[in-house]
Design a protein around this motif. Structure first.
Motif, PDB file in Angstrom:
ATOM      1  N   UNK A   1     -25.050 -12.106 -20.487  1.00 23.49           N
ATOM      2  CA  UNK A   1     -24.869 -11.205 -21.629  1.00 23.49           C
ATOM      3  C   UNK A   1     -23.439 -11.190 -22.155  1.00 23.49           C
ATOM      4  N   UNK A   2     -22.465 -11.316 -21.263  1.00 29.45           N
ATOM      5  CA  UNK A   2     -21.063 -11.350 -21.689  1.00 29.45           C
ATOM      6  C   UNK A   2     -20.792 -12.605 -22.514  1.00 29.45           C
ATOM      7  N   UNK A   3     -21.311 -13.742 -22.036  1.00 34.92           N
ATOM      8  CA  UNK A   3     -21.130 -14.992 -22.768  1.00 34.92           C
ATOM      9  C   UNK A   3     -21.826 -14.926 -24.120  1.00 34.92           C
ATOM     10  N   UNK A   4     -23.041 -14.391 -24.139  1.00 33.63           N
ATOM     11  CA  UNK A   4     -23.793 -14.270 -25.390  1.00 33.63           C
ATOM     12  C   UNK A   4     -23.043 -13.407 -26.400  1.00 33.63           C
ATOM     13  N   UNK A   5     -22.504 -12.287 -25.930  1.00 31.05           N
ATOM     14  CA  UNK A   5     -21.741 -11.396 -26.815  1.00 31.05           C
ATOM     15  C   UNK A   5     -20.537 -12.119 -27.404  1.00 31.05           C
ATOM     16  N   UNK A   6     -19.849 -12.892 -26.565  1.00 32.90           N
ATOM     17  CA  UNK A   6     -18.676 -13.640 -27.026  1.00 32.90           C
ATOM     18  C   UNK A   6     -19.069 -14.679 -28.075  1.00 32.90           C
ATOM     19  N   UNK A   7     -20.132 -15.415 -27.813  1.00 32.27           N
ATOM     20  CA  UNK A   7     -20.559 -16.462 -28.737  1.00 32.27           C
ATOM     21  C   UNK A   7     -21.005 -15.875 -30.083  1.00 32.27           C
TER      22      UNK A   7
END
Length: 349
Positions: free
Chosen positions: A30-36
């Motif tokens: 979820x952290x990576x998705x938010x960043x992307x």
């Protein structure tokens, strides 16, 4: 009894590392998705020369790419993390450290180095940099990944002293210096075949999951326990990635995932003497790249196409198969062929 104790200890270690990898990747996703999403690092759908692909997948434009960071990032964090902790708390974490010069330095190094190249290519594609605004050209990719493969071949041949090619049921054959071009071909072919397969939600991740599981099992039976642990970490992070990548995908793998995992799959195959089994263990990869080659040759020499679109998963979409049906059927084929390859690998010793 001693051997049983060792096996049980290694199985427990493998399960712990695989589980740890899944947990880390699952909660990091979820952290990576938010960043992307925040920085709009989305997929650009090519239109030129691929009308069928654009028609079917045009709605996916803007979906975040570079999700492969989740896989290789988790593997790198766990490898370095457990290594560092083993230096401080040797009694507790020494057993979980799977970094070793003979088994995992090269596949981990190849994974990260190829991932960095893929990451750069993904960024170039997102910001429309490079030939036709699509990142690195095919010639540039072939050159760069051939260099990566050549470094690996050098390490195997000159540092580890490998010059033997194993053929199931026939035994070992000393190939001498020919080991280097054979190694380079296998690594480059596996990398680009994986990249071709990464075209549907969940497809490449599922295919790679079965392939790494088969090679990990072979590594374990060969008592390459650190290498088996490394494949377990890859499998754990792949499972977490697939949780978010199955249809409809939250993010795509990107070159930073597909190319790096393809390179690593080839390296692990060489380390387990399973290169001749790759066409079975990774049958879908061969099918995908084979369809592209056949289509190209047919158009050049016959002036017409064999498939409506390539790689072949797009052909099945073009004739009416839903994306999820193509993916699940290819997963089934992958599971069966990987199991057959594993059985041959075990019986052919």
């Amino acid at each position: 009894m001693v051997k049983i104790g060792i096996y049980m200890g290694e199985i427990t270690r493998l399960l712990i590392l695989t589980s740890a990898s899944f947990i880390v990747a699952f909660f990091a996703a979820p952290l990576l998705t938010h960043f992307l999403f925040k920085y709009r690092l989305g997929k650009q759908i090519r239109i030129e020369g691929a009308p069928i692909f654009a028609k079917i997948h045009g709605v996916k434009e803007g979906t975040p790419t570079m999700g492969g960071i989740l896989i290789w990032g988790t593997a790198l964090i766990l490898a370095l993390g457990f290594w560092f902790l083993s230096l401080i708390f040797d009694d507790i974490f020494e057993r979980l450290n799977f970094l070793s010069r003979s088994q995992t330095f090269l596949p981990l190094g190849a994974l990260v180095f190829a991932a960095i190249l893929g990451f750069a290519d993904d960024l170039m594609g997102i910001f429309r940099i490079g030939p036709k605004g699509g990142g690195l050209s095919m010639k540039q990719k072939v050159l760069l990944y051939t260099i990566v493969a050549a470094i690996g071949a050098y390490w195997f041949y000159f540092k580890l002293g490998w010059n033997i090619f194993y053929i199931p049921f026939l035994g070992n054959f000393v190939v001498g210096f020919w080991y280097i071009p054979i190694f380079i071909f296998i690594i480059v072919a596996t990398a680009f075949s994986t990249n071709e397969t990464d075209g549907l939600d969940g497809l490449a991740g599922g295919v790679l999951l079965f392939a790494f599981a088969a090679l990990g099992a072979l590594a374990f039976t060969q008592r390459h326990y650190d290498l088996a642990a490394f494949t377990g970490v890859i499998i754990g992070s792949l499972l977490a990635f697939l949780w978010f990548n199955i249809y409809p995908a939250r993010f795509f793998m990107g070159d930073t995932g597909a190319m790096s995992l393809g390179v690593t799959l080839g390296v692990v195959a060489m380390l387990t003497n399973a290169a001749m089994l790759l066409p079975l263990i990774a049958f879908i990869l061969v099918l995908e790249s084979g369809s592209v080659i056949a289509q190209t040759l047919s158009k050049k020499f016959r002036g017409k196409k064999i498939f409506q679109s390539t790689p072949i998963h797009h052909h099945f979409e073009a004739i009416g198969w839903p994306e999820t049906k193509v993916t699940m059927r290819f997963w089934i084929i992958s599971a069966v062929t990987a199991a057959i390859g594993l059985i041959i690998g075990l019986l052919g010793k």
